[in-house]
Design a protein around this motif. Structure first.
Motif, mmCIF file in Angstrom:
data_model
loop_
_atom_site.group_PDB
_atom_site.id
_atom_site.type_symbol
_atom_site.label_atom_id
_atom_site.label_comp_id
_atom_site.label_asym_id
_atom_site.label_seq_id
_atom_site.Cartn_x
_atom_site.Cartn_y
_atom_site.Cartn_z
ATOM 1 N N ASN A 35 21.876 -20.309 31.452
ATOM 2 C CA ASN A 35 22.403 -21.468 32.197
ATOM 3 C C ASN A 35 23.850 -21.297 32.653
ATOM 4 O O ASN A 35 24.468 -22.257 33.116
ATOM 5 C CB ASN A 35 22.279 -22.750 31.360
ATOM 6 N N THR A 36 24.366 -20.088 32.541
ATOM 7 C CA THR A 36 25.752 -19.826 32.933
ATOM 8 C C THR A 36 25.823 -18.501 33.680
ATOM 9 O O THR A 36 25.302 -17.498 33.194
ATOM 10 C CB THR A 36 26.667 -19.770 31.696
ATOM 11 N N VAL A 37 26.417 -18.505 34.853
ATOM 12 C CA VAL A 37 26.526 -17.294 35.655
ATOM 13 C C VAL A 37 27.988 -17.066 36.035
ATOM 14 O O VAL A 37 28.628 -17.940 36.623
ATOM 15 C CB VAL A 37 25.665 -17.390 36.927
ATOM 16 N N LYS A 38 28.514 -15.910 35.653
ATOM 17 C CA LYS A 38 29.895 -15.544 35.965
ATOM 18 C C LYS A 38 30.883 -16.630 35.543
ATOM 19 O O LYS A 38 31.815 -16.979 36.258
ATOM 20 C CB LYS A 38 30.030 -15.243 37.458
ATOM 21 N N GLY A 39 30.641 -17.186 34.355
ATOM 22 C CA GLY A 39 31.529 -18.190 33.789
ATOM 23 C C GLY A 39 31.332 -19.593 34.307
ATOM 24 O O GLY A 39 32.034 -20.521 33.880
ATOM 25 N N VAL A 40 30.383 -19.791 35.207
ATOM 26 C CA VAL A 40 30.129 -21.111 35.788
ATOM 27 C C VAL A 40 28.941 -21.754 35.077
ATOM 28 O O VAL A 40 27.848 -21.176 35.015
ATOM 29 C CB VAL A 40 29.838 -21.012 37.292
ATOM 30 N N ASN A 41 29.137 -22.955 34.546
ATOM 31 C CA ASN A 41 28.068 -23.687 33.870
ATOM 32 C C ASN A 41 27.165 -24.381 34.886
ATOM 33 O O ASN A 41 27.631 -24.958 35.854
ATOM 34 C CB ASN A 41 28.644 -24.735 32.921
ATOM 35 N N TYR A 42 25.862 -24.343 34.595
ATOM 36 C CA TYR A 42 24.896 -25.011 35.465
ATOM 37 C C TYR A 42 24.085 -26.068 34.711
ATOM 38 O O TYR A 42 22.991 -26.409 35.131
ATOM 39 C CB TYR A 42 23.954 -23.988 36.101
ATOM 40 N N GLY A 43 24.630 -26.578 33.626
ATOM 41 C CA GLY A 43 23.917 -27.616 32.910
ATOM 42 C C GLY A 43 24.441 -27.794 31.496
ATOM 43 O O GLY A 43 25.419 -27.169 31.093
ATOM 44 N N VAL A 44 23.756 -28.675 30.755
ATOM 45 C CA VAL A 44 24.121 -28.911 29.356
ATOM 46 C C VAL A 44 22.902 -28.663 28.467
ATOM 47 O O VAL A 44 21.777 -29.029 28.811
ATOM 48 C CB VAL A 44 24.649 -30.352 29.141
ATOM 49 N N PRO A 45 23.092 -28.017 27.318
ATOM 50 C CA PRO A 45 21.980 -27.697 26.416
ATOM 51 C C PRO A 45 21.380 -28.961 25.796
ATOM 52 O O PRO A 45 22.091 -29.879 25.407
ATOM 53 C CB PRO A 45 22.634 -26.829 25.344
ATOM 54 N N HIS A 46 20.067 -28.951 25.695
ATOM 55 C CA HIS A 46 19.330 -30.103 25.162
ATOM 56 C C HIS A 46 18.960 -29.908 23.689
ATOM 57 O O HIS A 46 19.073 -30.805 22.882
ATOM 58 C CB HIS A 46 18.058 -30.305 25.992
ATOM 59 N N GLY A 47 18.470 -28.719 23.338
ATOM 60 C CA GLY A 47 18.042 -28.417 21.977
ATOM 61 C C GLY A 47 17.576 -26.977 21.930
ATOM 62 O O GLY A 47 17.671 -26.256 22.919
ATOM 63 N N ARG A 48 17.065 -26.533 20.777
ATOM 64 C CA ARG A 48 16.617 -25.146 20.682
ATOM 65 C C ARG A 48 15.591 -24.966 19.572
ATOM 66 O O ARG A 48 15.474 -25.784 18.656
ATOM 67 C CB ARG A 48 17.799 -24.205 20.451
ATOM 68 N N GLY A 49 14.865 -23.853 19.664
ATOM 69 C CA GLY A 49 13.869 -23.525 18.658
ATOM 70 C C GLY A 49 13.554 -22.044 18.686
ATOM 71 O O GLY A 49 13.827 -21.355 19.669
ATOM 72 N N ALA A 50 12.981 -21.529 17.615
ATOM 73 C CA ALA A 50 12.627 -20.116 17.513
ATOM 74 C C ALA A 50 11.114 -19.960 17.483
ATOM 75 O O ALA A 50 10.384 -20.852 17.036
ATOM 76 C CB ALA A 50 13.232 -19.518 16.240
ATOM 77 N N ASN A 51 10.635 -18.818 17.963
ATOM 78 C CA ASN A 51 9.223 -18.472 17.906
ATOM 79 C C ASN A 51 8.991 -17.633 16.648
ATOM 80 O O ASN A 51 9.447 -16.494 16.571
ATOM 81 C CB ASN A 51 8.820 -17.699 19.164
ATOM 82 N N LEU A 52 8.313 -18.207 15.686
ATOM 83 C CA LEU A 52 8.202 -17.634 14.344
ATOM 84 C C LEU A 52 6.887 -16.911 14.115
ATOM 85 O O LEU A 52 5.930 -17.056 14.885
ATOM 86 C CB LEU A 52 8.347 -18.754 13.308
ATOM 87 N N LEU A 53 6.836 -16.147 13.033
ATOM 88 C CA LEU A 53 5.606 -15.509 12.563
ATOM 89 C C LEU A 53 5.017 -16.381 11.450
ATOM 90 O O LEU A 53 5.648 -16.575 10.410
ATOM 91 C CB LEU A 53 5.906 -14.115 12.020
ATOM 92 N N MET A 54 3.826 -16.928 11.694
ATOM 93 C CA MET A 54 3.152 -17.746 10.674
ATOM 94 C C MET A 54 1.963 -16.974 10.114
ATOM 95 O O MET A 54 1.273 -16.270 10.847
ATOM 96 C CB MET A 54 2.685 -19.073 11.272
ATOM 97 N N TYR A 55 1.750 -17.127 8.808
ATOM 98 C CA TYR A 55 0.652 -16.403 8.171
ATOM 99 C C TYR A 55 0.028 -17.236 7.058
ATOM 100 O O TYR A 55 0.674 -18.106 6.457
ATOM 101 C CB TYR A 55 1.141 -15.071 7.605
ATOM 102 N N ASN A 56 -1.231 -16.971 6.804
ATOM 103 C CA ASN A 56 -1.969 -17.598 5.714
ATOM 104 C C ASN A 56 -1.582 -16.902 4.420
ATOM 105 O O ASN A 56 -1.793 -15.691 4.266
ATOM 106 C CB ASN A 56 -3.476 -17.467 5.980
ATOM 107 N N THR A 57 -0.992 -17.621 3.505
ATOM 108 C CA THR A 57 -0.447 -17.021 2.288
ATOM 109 C C THR A 57 -1.538 -16.485 1.354
ATOM 110 O O THR A 57 -1.253 -15.668 0.474
ATOM 111 C CB THR A 57 0.418 -18.035 1.526
ATOM 112 N N GLU A 58 -2.784 -16.939 1.538
ATOM 113 C CA GLU A 58 -3.874 -16.473 0.690
ATOM 114 C C GLU A 58 -4.610 -15.283 1.288
ATOM 115 O O GLU A 58 -5.227 -14.503 0.567
ATOM 116 C CB GLU A 58 -4.866 -17.621 0.443
ATOM 117 N N LYS A 59 -4.547 -15.142 2.621
ATOM 118 C CA LYS A 59 -5.300 -14.083 3.303
ATOM 119 C C LYS A 59 -4.425 -12.901 3.727
ATOM 120 O O LYS A 59 -4.936 -11.785 3.883
ATOM 121 C CB LYS A 59 -5.989 -14.657 4.538
ATOM 122 N N VAL A 60 -3.153 -13.142 3.942
ATOM 123 C CA VAL A 60 -2.264 -12.091 4.430
ATOM 124 C C VAL A 60 -1.318 -11.685 3.307
ATOM 125 O O VAL A 60 -0.343 -12.374 3.000
ATOM 126 C CB VAL A 60 -1.471 -12.573 5.665
#
Length: 398
Positions: A148-173
């Motif tokens: 959202n920023t190019v060459k030091g110029v802002n083009y907006g305001v951040p709303h929130g964030r999240g990560a893409n995680l690895l989920m697994y079955n604790t009994e099978k994996v």
């Protein structure tokens, strides 16, 4: 591509399908320096509110109490500013980009795959963060970023964030996986029960894994792939496809698959893991040793906004501490405003979503639009643009 949805938001709007999004890596706005957007100027001062603001948003981002009377951060805004909110809920980033081109909308909650497209095309205006008082309290790790920023110029305001995680079955994996190899190199051990996010941006997950495990490829940014690097990621995903049981787009279905045992390992979001655990699924979710991809949405103002003053008022409102806390909790994400953490109903929310843990986010490579100008700074090669990612994803899935 589209962004995550909390279970509450999903139930409010139905089991919405997620659409193709796109990504970027963690880092400063300098990574997008290859872009040469039109020479537009940010608004220098605020004028009188125009009485209306037209928004494009993901479902769950602009709640007005119509889905749930207890979930309403629009009425207070309208009362305080006199700006009446009209919202178009978009189903995909492509739809958001198309709608912004019409000039009928004032602001949009763009995901990383849409934001650079809007900047490059001149559909998004630079934003004067000095006119947005609450911007000062946004987490430093979300400011001045490549999506959202190019060459030091802002083009907006951040709303929130999240990560893409690895989920697994604790009994099978077992043993508990610590690497994305569980869904790539070792996926055959769980043949038919591996799940992956159904989006072209998932190519970046493969690129991230190769970046850490095959350094000879020279990948520095999972969203800046030359043809050789891109082909390697696509080949890895074609191999993985043989072991995929289901590509998930509706995350309510992913929860069901992990509960039933039809899926035992794959990509997920924190809100999905939380919900699955609360419903009895034997699962855990982690960021593997290679790191992870992730997302952060940005509220952007249209270069053709007919109600720019109300748009600025909305940007300031949606990242204000109380409202940002409510949205983050409802949607299932980490808030962008540091002061929001003290105002959530669930006092553990910010800890659960690692809102203030910048060391956690250093291992997250945020979605950013893949473009021909390599966003890792290389100038001696051409990188594979997003349209080619979309084409390749169709081939990967067969």
């Amino acid at each position: 591509m589209r962004t995550p949805h909390s279970l509450k938001a999903a139930l409010a709007v139905g089991a919405l399908l997620l659409t193709a999004a796109c990504g970027s890596s963690a880092g400063s706005g300098s990574a997008s320096s290859g872009l040469n957007p039109p020479d537009l100027k940010a608004q220098s001062k605020l004028g009188e509110n125009e009485g209306q603001v037209n928004l494009i948003a993901w479902a769950g981002y602009v709640e007005d109490g119509s889905d749930d009377p207890k979930v309403d951060w629009v009425s207070g805004f309208e009362k305080q500013t006199g700006c009446q909110v009209k919202t178009k809920t978009a189903a995909s980033s492509d739809e958001m980009v198309s709608l912004m081109k019409t000039g009928q909308y004032d602001a949009v909650s763009a995901s990383g795959d849409a934001s650079l497209r809007l900047i490059a095309s001149g559909d998004a205006a630079p934003v004067n963060t000095g006119l947005i008082p609450n911007y000062k309290d946004v987490f430093t790790g979300l400011k001045n970023q490549a999506w959202n920023t190019v060459k030091g110029v802002n083009y907006g305001v951040p709303h929130g964030r999240g990560a893409n995680l690895l989920m697994y079955n604790t009994e099978k994996v077992k043993p508990a996986p610590t690497s994305w190899s569980a869904v790539f190199d070792k996926s055959s051990a769980y043949k038919g029960k591996v799940t992956a996010y159904d989006s072209p941006i998932y190519i970046a997950d493969a690129a991230l894994y190769l970046m850490k495990t095959k350094p000879s490829l020279g990948i520095k940014n999972p969203y800046a792939l030359d043809q050789k690097q891109f082909d390697a990621a696509v080949d890895l995903l074609k191999e993985q496809n043989k072991n995929i049981g289901e590509y998930w787009s509706d995350y309510l279905k992913e929860i069901s698959a992990f509960k039933s045992g039809n899926s035992v390992v794959g990509t997920t979001w924190q809100v999905i893991a939380n919900t699955a655990q609360s419903e009895g699924a034997k699962v855990k979710a982690v960021i593997p040793k290679e790191g992870a991809t992730g997302w952060s949405d940005t509220w952007m103002v249209s270069a053709k906004a007919k109600h720019p003053n109300c748009a600025y008022q909305w940007l300031n409102w949606i990242i204000s501490p109380k409202v940002n806390a409510e949205v983050a909790e409802y949607y299932g994400e980490a808030p962008s405003n540091a002061k929001a953490c003290k105002l959530t109903a669930d006092k553990s929310l910010c800890a659960t979503y690692h809102a203030s843990d910048e060391s956690y986010w250093k291992n997250v490579h945020y979605w950013t639009t893949p473009i021909q100008q390599c966003v890792d700074g290389r100038t001696d090669v051409t990188c594979v643009p997003y349209v080619k990612w979309v084409q390749a994803w169709t081939e990967i899935k067969g």
